[in-house]
Every structure is written in structure tokens, then in C-alpha cells.
Design an enzyme around this catalytic site. Structure first.
Site, short mmCIF file in Angstrom:
data_model
loop_
_atom_site.label_atom_id
_atom_site.label_comp_id
_atom_site.label_asym_id
_atom_site.label_seq_id
_atom_site.Cartn_x
_atom_site.Cartn_y
_atom_site.Cartn_z
N ASP A 1 -65.16 -39.58 13.97
CA ASP A 1 -64.82 -39.07 15.30
C ASP A 1 -65.48 -39.93 16.38
O ASP A 1 -66.68 -40.19 16.35
CB ASP A 1 -65.28 -37.62 15.44
N ASP B 1 -68.23 -44.49 11.48
CA ASP B 1 -68.13 -43.08 11.82
C ASP B 1 -66.66 -42.75 12.07
O ASP B 1 -65.86 -43.62 12.38
CB ASP B 1 -68.98 -42.78 13.06
N LYS C 1 -76.76 -37.95 9.04
CA LYS C 1 -77.26 -38.78 10.14
C LYS C 1 -78.01 -37.93 11.16
O LYS C 1 -77.59 -36.81 11.43
CB LYS C 1 -76.08 -39.48 10.83
N ASP D 1 -70.36 -44.27 17.51
CA ASP D 1 -70.22 -44.03 18.95
C ASP D 1 -71.44 -43.31 19.52
O ASP D 1 -71.43 -42.97 20.70
CB ASP D 1 -68.95 -43.22 19.23
#
Length: 264
Positions: A14, A12, A183, A208
């Protein structure tokens, strides 16, 4: 001695590699290591606003050297999905260049006249007129697709309404739920794997967020790593009924051991 497997990395963006416009320490070293060892990788984002070129420039400003073809967005996944469902179709699109460019590149025609699909993506300037048009087209029989279900997005001033929130508005008005491609739909992971020609058993997903990154990785049959440099904390991760294969503070913990991310 058994040959060590060669891992493919899905990461990912960010909260994993960058936070807002700042590099997460160690992210640049990890990318350098993956490239030096010729390991396959993709940087993933649910954000459909930007093209691969835009995102490469954004990452470069933070100090990350990521080639365009190593960036995979929900817009690209959506375009690939539509190309498999109805090649050379038509769509009414609410979104930015990342989404419109991806659809043009697969041969789609963008129109507000009896389109096959209404495709909703992210934009910082949602138009009431465009949303109204989308509602009427969905009522008229257009199939409803959305790039991702994220309800809000970040900004320096605070949260912004994102694709999921506007999709809920259209769903409430029409009674028609969208199909979300990004996602946590594992389709996003599958499309990324297919673009690399990679296999799930030798691919790991680093994210995250437990509810999107880890969940979609697990459902796609990938190995998963949760980093604590973004949304999820060690405490909140314990609230979910599933677990990642590994929890680390940040991607900096993988530097120097990218070819063996699951020691022991």
C-alpha cells in the site's frame, strides 16, 4: 569490466504498488520487468488479515500479476518466528484468516486453554470478549506477540483502530508489552530474505514510510528507496535522523532501469 550485481526487490504494497484499490502508475510495468528479467522480488505488507491467495486476487483486480509465493505478510513472518521459538506450540489468536492459516500451516494448535502465546493480529471486528480473554491469558502467563505495531489502518470512511492500538490496550491492562514481529522490526525483512534465500547486500527495500519501511530496511542492512506516492513526503522525510539511499516520486521511476536502481 565488473559484473553488474543482480538486485532482489522487497516492496511495500500500500502506497508503493497500490493506493486503496487503485494501481499506482508504473507498478504493473515494474512487476513485468522484474519477472521478465528473472529478478527475485517480494511484495510485503504489515496487514495480517489476508492470505497470500486473497492478496494475489486483490492485486490482480488492480492490474498487478503477482504470484502467491511473491507475497510476504506480517502473519507469515509471525508464524515463521513462532516456529523457530516454540515449534508445534499453541496460541490464542485474535485475527483473521491470514494469521490463523499461517499458524495452522506451521503446525500450531489454536486454543483458549493455557496457550503458549497470545497472538494479536489485525481484524475489522475486534471483539471485547476476545480482548478480555487475551488479557486474562496474558495475566496467566501466556507470552504476548503482535503481528505489527500500526496504530491505525485506512478505510474509505477514515482511520480504523489497528493492531498497535489494541496491543496498547492489552499492555495497559496487563503491564506486559507485546513483541511486534512486523515492520519496523528488521525481523520482518530478515524472514523475507530467508524465504528467498537472498542476501542483504544485494537487496533493496522500497517503501512509502520513513518510520517503518525505510527504518526496517536500514536496520536489516538493505539498500532503501523512499517513494513519495504514499505516506511520507519530501518534507516529512527530512525530519528523520536517517536517510534512504534514494528518493523517487513513484515506482514508475524505476521502470526500464530495474537492474540499475541506483544510477551514478
Amino acid at each position: 569490466m565488473a559484473e553488474q550485481r543482480k538486485w532482489t526487490y522487497l516492496m511495500d504494497m500500500d502506497g508503493v504498488l497500490v493506493h486503496e484499490e487503485h494501481l499506482i502508475p508504473g507498478a504493473d510495468k515494474l512487476i513485468e520487468e522484474l519477472r521478465a528479467k528473472e529478478m527475485e522480488f517480494l511484495v510485503l505488507t504489515n496487514n495480517s488479515i489476508y492470505t497470500q491467495r486473497d492478496l494475489r486476487a486483490r492485486l490482480h483486480r488492480t492490474g498487478l500479476d503477482v504470484p502467491e509465493d511473491r507475497i510476504w505478510t506480517s502473519a507469515l513472518a509471525t508464524a515463521r518466528f513462532l516456529d523457530t521459538q516454540r515449534p508445534n506450540g499453541t496460541a490464542f489468536v485474535i485475527g483473521e484468516a491470514g494469521l490463523t492459516t499461517a499458524l495452522h500451516e506451521i503446525g500450531y494448535v489454536l486454543t483458549d486453554r493455557d496457550p503458549d502465546y497470545v497472538v494479536l493480529g489485525e481484524t475489522r471486528t475486534y471483539s471485547f470478549t476476545a480482548i478480555t480473554n487475551a488479557i486474562r491469558l496474558v495475566e496467566g502467563g501466556a507470552r504476548f506477540i503482535a503481528t505489527n505495531p500500526d496504530a491505525t489502518g485506512p478505510s474509505r470512511e477514515g482511520s480504523l483502530p489497528a493492531t498497535g492500538s489494541v496491543a496498547a490496550l492489552i499492555e495497559r491492562a496487563t503491564g506486559r508489552a507485546p513483541y511486534f514481529v512486523g515492520k519496523p522490526n528488521p525481523l520482518m525483512m530478515r524472514s523475507a530474505l530467508n524465504s528467498l534465500g537472498a542476501h542483504s547486500e544485494t537487496t533493496l527495500m522500497i517503501g512509502d514510510r520513513m518510520d517503518t519501511d525505510v527504518r526496517s530496511g536500514l536496520e536489516a542492512g538493505l539498500h532503501t528507496i523512499l517513494v513519495l506516492s504514499g505516506i511520507s513526503s519530501a518534507d516529512t522525510a527530512e525530519l528523520f535522523p536517517y536517510r534512504p539511499n534514494r528518493v523517487i516520486d513513484s515506482v514508475g521511476d524505476l521502470v526500464g532501469s530495474a537492474d540499475d536502481p541506483f544510477p551514478g
